[in-house]
Design a protein around this motif. Sequence first.
Motif, mmCIF file in Angstrom:
data_model
loop_
_atom_site.group_PDB
_atom_site.id
_atom_site.type_symbol
_atom_site.label_atom_id
_atom_site.label_comp_id
_atom_site.label_asym_id
_atom_site.label_seq_id
_atom_site.Cartn_x
_atom_site.Cartn_y
_atom_site.Cartn_z
ATOM 1 N N SER A 175 0.918 -1.263 0.097
ATOM 2 C CA SER A 175 0.030 0.022 -0.078
ATOM 3 C C SER A 175 0.799 1.315 0.032
ATOM 4 C CB SER A 175 -0.865 -0.077 1.271
ATOM 5 O OG SER A 175 -0.331 0.057 2.306
ATOM 6 N N ASP A 176 1.803 1.321 0.731
ATOM 7 C CA ASP A 176 2.870 2.343 0.797
ATOM 8 C C ASP A 176 3.556 2.695 -0.483
ATOM 9 O OD1 ASP A 176 2.184 2.837 3.460
ATOM 10 O OD2 ASP A 176 4.020 1.774 3.967
ATOM 11 N N ALA A 205 1.198 4.172 -2.867
ATOM 12 C CA ALA A 205 0.876 5.470 -2.687
ATOM 13 C C ALA A 205 2.021 6.220 -3.035
ATOM 14 C CB ALA A 205 0.822 5.611 -1.041
ATOM 15 N N GLU A 206 3.494 5.888 -2.884
ATOM 16 C CA GLU A 206 4.411 6.467 -3.414
ATOM 17 C C GLU A 206 4.702 6.504 -4.882
ATOM 18 O OE1 GLU A 206 9.373 5.571 -3.338
ATOM 19 O OE2 GLU A 206 7.966 4.431 -1.952
ATOM 20 N N ASP A 245 1.911 6.873 -6.701
ATOM 21 C CA ASP A 245 0.771 7.936 -7.019
ATOM 22 C C ASP A 245 1.111 9.187 -6.511
ATOM 23 O OD1 ASP A 245 -0.243 5.799 -8.534
ATOM 24 O OD2 ASP A 245 -1.823 5.397 -6.677
ATOM 25 N N GLY A 246 2.108 9.240 -6.078
ATOM 26 C CA GLY A 246 2.551 10.615 -5.581
ATOM 27 C C GLY A 246 1.844 11.380 -4.274
ATOM 28 N N VAL A 247 1.165 10.240 -3.532
ATOM 29 C CA VAL A 247 0.651 10.672 -2.368
ATOM 30 C C VAL A 247 1.372 10.331 -1.241
ATOM 31 C CG1 VAL A 247 -1.313 9.738 -0.936
ATOM 32 C CG2 VAL A 247 -1.617 9.357 -3.258
ATOM 33 N N GLU A 248 1.404 11.452 -0.303
ATOM 34 C CA GLU A 248 2.207 11.623 0.882
ATOM 35 C C GLU A 248 1.079 11.660 1.943
ATOM 36 O OE1 GLU A 248 4.403 15.156 1.075
ATOM 37 O OE2 GLU A 248 5.481 14.705 -0.841
ATOM 38 N N PHE A 249 1.656 10.732 3.131
ATOM 39 C CA PHE A 249 0.852 10.528 4.340
ATOM 40 C C PHE A 249 1.616 11.251 5.501
ATOM 41 C CE2 PHE A 249 -0.101 6.824 1.913
ATOM 42 C CZ PHE A 249 -1.787 6.881 1.908
#
Length: 263
Positions: A210-211, A214-215, A217-221
């Motif tokens: 999942s991480d 996200a990486e 897709d350019g998603v930052e948590f």
Amino acid sequence: MPIPEDVTGEDIEKDVRQELMSLPKGLADDVAKNLVMVGRLIDEDPEQAYAYAKVALRLASRVPAVRETAGFAAYGVGKYAEALAEFRAARRMTGGVQLWPVMADCERGIGRPERALAMAGEPEVQKLDKAGQVEMRLVAAGARRDMGQAEAAVVTLQSSELASNSVQPWSARLRYAYADVLLEVGRESEAREWFAKALEADQSGVTDASDRLAELDGVEFLDALDEDEDEDKVEAEDVGQDAADEDAPDADADTDAEDPERD
């Protein structure tokens, strides 16, 4: 090494208990307790697990299960040469092949990926069950990557098990490894697809698919703990400023005290 009172050794696996029957009862119980402690700690505290495994090994080095457990404990703390020696000893005692993949991975850990790759082609691999064969394929692909042969690692992982839509215990790790090496060779869109497939199969959270998705897709948590710390810092600064304002001398009062004409 201290053993908690709730550890009796009774919950040890039946086949291991059978092996321990060759020992005097008191000694068998002590060994069983140490083996239970290894099982409890090997994921959360591998160093402690290793220490308990060394105790069991000192007490019963001629028991195959003890040698195998000592091998996995050494493997867990990165002592690959020691782990390999223990696995070889266990294999000599039992004649089994189930340790073949982890032995090959120890060769990788020692820095001998070419040896691990050679083991992937040995007859022992054909004697492994399906899970063992998949594990051997993962080790072989890792060895290819160690040797700078990422494209060959892609080919190594391509198999009927990878292509299957059914979810097996090894599916998440196999798909994840394939996605990871695809990313290494620059096939990003395919890598994303396989990370997604790995996530679908990862029912127990053995990967960080999942991480990785996200990486890509350019998603930052944002870390919730970090946010709380930032809020606490701001509040502390506000409180500190309020206190400073209260302690500061009143400007008008100072002026009144210094100007005699205003008395």
